[in-house]
Design an enzyme around this catalytic site. Structure first.
Site, short mmCIF file in Angstrom:
data_model
loop_
_atom_site.label_atom_id
_atom_site.label_comp_id
_atom_site.label_asym_id
_atom_site.label_seq_id
_atom_site.Cartn_x
_atom_site.Cartn_y
_atom_site.Cartn_z
N CYS A 100 -33.77 -0.55 -25.54
CA CYS A 100 -33.77 0.68 -26.35
C CYS A 100 -35.04 0.72 -27.19
O CYS A 100 -35.39 -0.27 -27.84
CB CYS A 100 -32.54 0.66 -27.25
SG CYS A 100 -32.54 1.91 -28.52
N CYS A 104 -35.30 7.95 -30.29
CA CYS A 104 -34.62 9.20 -29.90
C CYS A 104 -33.58 9.63 -30.90
O CYS A 104 -33.20 10.80 -30.95
CB CYS A 104 -33.96 9.04 -28.54
SG CYS A 104 -34.69 7.79 -27.51
N THR A 191 -29.69 2.26 -35.19
CA THR A 191 -30.72 1.84 -34.24
C THR A 191 -32.11 2.09 -34.82
O THR A 191 -32.41 3.21 -35.22
CB THR A 191 -30.55 2.63 -32.93
OG1 THR A 191 -29.27 2.36 -32.39
CG2 THR A 191 -31.61 2.27 -31.91
N GLU A 259 -30.04 -3.13 -34.43
CA GLU A 259 -29.23 -2.26 -35.27
C GLU A 259 -29.00 -2.86 -36.65
O GLU A 259 -28.93 -4.08 -36.79
CB GLU A 259 -27.87 -1.99 -34.61
CG GLU A 259 -27.88 -0.82 -33.64
CD GLU A 259 -28.54 -1.09 -32.29
OE1 GLU A 259 -28.62 -2.27 -31.89
OE2 GLU A 259 -29.00 -0.14 -31.64
N HIS A 294 -28.07 13.41 -27.66
CA HIS A 294 -28.18 11.97 -27.47
C HIS A 294 -27.46 11.51 -26.20
O HIS A 294 -27.92 10.60 -25.52
CB HIS A 294 -27.66 11.23 -28.71
CG HIS A 294 -28.32 9.90 -28.89
ND1 HIS A 294 -29.69 9.76 -29.05
CD2 HIS A 294 -27.84 8.63 -28.88
CE1 HIS A 294 -29.99 8.47 -29.14
NE2 HIS A 294 -28.88 7.77 -29.03
N TYR A 298 -28.90 9.31 -22.22
CA TYR A 298 -28.49 8.02 -21.68
C TYR A 298 -28.68 7.88 -20.17
O TYR A 298 -28.83 6.78 -19.65
CB TYR A 298 -27.03 7.73 -22.08
CG TYR A 298 -26.95 6.95 -23.38
CD1 TYR A 298 -27.54 7.46 -24.53
CD2 TYR A 298 -26.32 5.72 -23.46
CE1 TYR A 298 -27.50 6.75 -25.72
CE2 TYR A 298 -26.27 5.01 -24.64
CZ TYR A 298 -26.86 5.53 -25.77
OH TYR A 298 -26.81 4.83 -26.95
N CYS A 301 -32.84 6.93 -20.43
CA CYS A 301 -33.31 5.65 -20.98
C CYS A 301 -32.62 4.49 -20.26
O CYS A 301 -33.26 3.51 -19.90
CB CYS A 301 -33.10 5.58 -22.49
SG CYS A 301 -31.39 5.43 -23.02
N GLU A 445 -24.18 -1.15 -26.04
CA GLU A 445 -24.82 0.13 -26.36
C GLU A 445 -24.49 1.20 -25.30
O GLU A 445 -24.29 2.37 -25.63
CB GLU A 445 -26.33 -0.05 -26.47
CG GLU A 445 -26.98 1.18 -27.07
CD GLU A 445 -28.45 0.97 -27.34
OE1 GLU A 445 -29.18 0.61 -26.41
OE2 GLU A 445 -28.86 1.16 -28.50
FE1 SF4 Z 1 -32.08 3.88 -27.51
FE2 SF4 Z 1 -31.54 5.33 -25.34
FE3 SF4 Z 1 -30.53 6.01 -27.73
FE4 SF4 Z 1 -33.15 6.29 -27.17
S1 SF4 Z 1 -31.43 7.38 -26.21
S2 SF4 Z 1 -32.27 5.49 -29.05
S3 SF4 Z 1 -33.53 4.49 -25.93
S4 SF4 Z 1 -30.08 4.14 -26.53
FE FE Z 2 -28.39 4.24 -28.59
#
Ligand code: SF4
Ligand code: FE
Length: 487
Positions: A100, A104, A191, A259, A294, A298, A301, A445
């Site tokens: 991660c 984001c 995060t 985190e 968000h 996923y 990422c 996560e």
């Molecule tokens: Fe992390 Fe993925 Fe969330 Fe971006 S979208 S903060 S890379 S878990």
């Molecule tokens: Fe996350």
């Protein structure tokens, strides 16, 4: 963009003085501490990629507020194309860090708050959007990293914020003055918090009028008076303490986002940094839009991470002499198939994006929830396949100390060797990478980040439009539409 390079980013963090604890001790410099430095390097990739000609178009955008070139992570989406570029960017960053890269959360918070602030102002005549724009222009020009702070501790989950015996279980306003407000409470699982410059505080849930003091959206510098952070432990994090680089699996980057708990102990926020203050009816929209943005991420990422994992097991299979076996090819094919399915879902959420009244674009919320729900399954299945291919060797690997030991090093080399020509050290390194990417904190996560699976199922059912689906069925079956359905 004042913070342009990795070096600029590290220097900017060193100039701050946040209060951070880890294993009972204060962290003085997050850029050097072994627990936090890997996460700093991962977030730094969001800055450095913008300087890479190949990725500049994805990693930067043109601000609709100033016309300046800015980091995409500070941009308000102005089109479907923007939404798709974001998804492509996240996959590349996942591939380059294998973890991660944290930025984001603030990005999605910016987009949720911007679009809702416009609608609050239109309805109530407030000036939240103007205040937000001023703050955002500064964030864009400086290229600051923002941690989006949403998840409250929640205490007794059967009770609303106002019903809690400890009212601090949800972040709330405890005092109002002529100049601003004081807030108290905490945000969990934040995060990238310890290596951000600013916190964007948002409510964790849709609130009713009794909980108006909890309806607060605001921006606060990370080292403001009254803020304390406690950085979380991760599986095998002590392997990084003594620079056991091979044993940590991913020496440059952390296993997950890094985190922290952020505690707000009567932190002052001036009026100009407040973007919602008591208008509880709009909190649901902020949470809903943030969560959708968000969840859409996923499938991008995490797909980047799955690309790395697929590459890792494929190489390990070569090192072990199993790469040509048909069942190995079949499992690798399934890993790729599942990864690309998730990616298609992320692309689809963006392709079906739509403009909000503010001009900022939203993703398709149904597809975003489906996307994240599938991540909670497919990532685990991909990890299962990876461990299946890798073999039990991952669980019994001796440490780097043994590999380098004068007494037993030659034994480790002899009995952990594989195909001739591939150094045993490389086989062990790739094994440790697979271990780091499939175990402990890494997969949590994918399960709970951007909301636990049940949160997506609630939205999927709510947005499933069953009334229309029943209508379709009735029509084809020749049933009169007026007849009442039994509830
Ligand atoms: Fe992390 Fe993925 Fe969330 Fe971006 S979208 S903060 S890379 S878990
Ligand atoms: Fe996350």
């Amino acid at each position: 963009m004042k913070i342009k390079t990795t070096a600029d980013y590290l220097t900017s963090l060193q100039k701050l003085n946040p209060t951070i604890y880890y294993r009972g001790e204060r962290i003085k410099d997050v850029t050097r501490h072994p627990a936090t430095a890997p996460h700093v390097r991962s977030a730094a990739m969001t800055f450095s990629l913008a300087n890479n000609e190949k990725y500049r178009d994805l990693a930067t955008a043109t601000s609709h507020l100033t016309g300046n070139t800015i980091s995409r992570f500070t941009h308000v989406h102005q089109s479907v194309e923007d939404l798709i570029k974001k998804i492509k960017l996240l996959r590349v960053l996942g591939q380059k860090t294998g973890t991660c890269f944290q930025r984001c959360v603030g990005f999605d918070g910016i987009n949720a708050v911007y679009t809702v602030a416009y609608e609050v102002d239109q309805k109530l005549g407030t000036d939240y959007l103007e205040r937000f724009k001023k703050w955002l222009i500064d964030v864009q020009d400086e290229n600051r990293m923002v941690v989006g702070a949403m998840t409250d501790p929640k205490g007794d989950r059967s009770k609303s914020p106002a019903q809690q015996s400890d009212p601090d279980q949800y972040v709330r306003v405890v005092k109002r003055t002529d100049d601003g407000v004081y807030i108290r409470g905490a945000k969990l699982h934040m995060t990238g918090a310890v290596n951000s410059h600013e916190i964007l505080v948002m409510p964790t849930t849709a609130l009713d009028e009794q909980s108006a003091d909890y309806a607060i959206v605001c921006a606060i510098p990370i080292d403001a008076k009254g803020i304390t952070m406690i950085f979380g432990r991760q599986a095998n994090d002590s392997r990084r303490d003594n620079l056991e680089n091979i044993d940590s699996g991913k020496p440059r980057f952390g296993a997950v986002g890094g985190e922290a708990v952020i505690v707000f102990d009567d932190v002052f926020v001036p009026h100009e940094k407040i973007f919602l203050n008591g208008e509880a009816e709009y909190t649901g929209a902020i949470v809903y839009r943030f969560a959708a943005h968000h969840r859409a991420n996923y499938g991008a990422c995490k797909t980047g991470l799955m690309d790395v994992l697929t590459g890792a097991v494929s190489y390990l299979a070569q090192a072990q002499g199993t790469a040509k076996a048909s069942h190995i090819k079949e499992k690798v094919t399934e890993m790729i198939h599942l990864s690309e399915t998730l990616y298609s879902s992320s692309i689809a959420t963006s392709a079906e994006g739509w403009p909000t009244p503010s001009g900022g674009y939203m993703v398709n919320t149904m597809l975003a929830n489906v996307c994240k729900q599938n991540v909670t399954r497919f990532h685990f299945e991909i990890a299962r396949l990876a461990l299946d291919i890798a073999g039990g060797f991952i669980a019994t690997l001796p440490s780097e100390h043994d590999l380098k030991s004068e007494e037993v090093g030659h034994l480790v080399k002899k009995y952990f060797s594989g195909v001739e020509g591939i150094p045993v050290e490389d086989r062990i390194k790739i094994g440790r990478l697979i271990e780091a990417m499939t175990g402990g904190t890494a997969l949590v996560e994918s399960m709970h980040g951007a909301g636990s699976p049940q949160a997506q199922r609630v939205m999927i059912f709510r947005e499933g439009d069953l009334t229309n689906k029943i209508k379709l069925a009735k029509s084809l079956a020749g049933i009169r539409q007026k007849q009442k359905s039994i509830k």
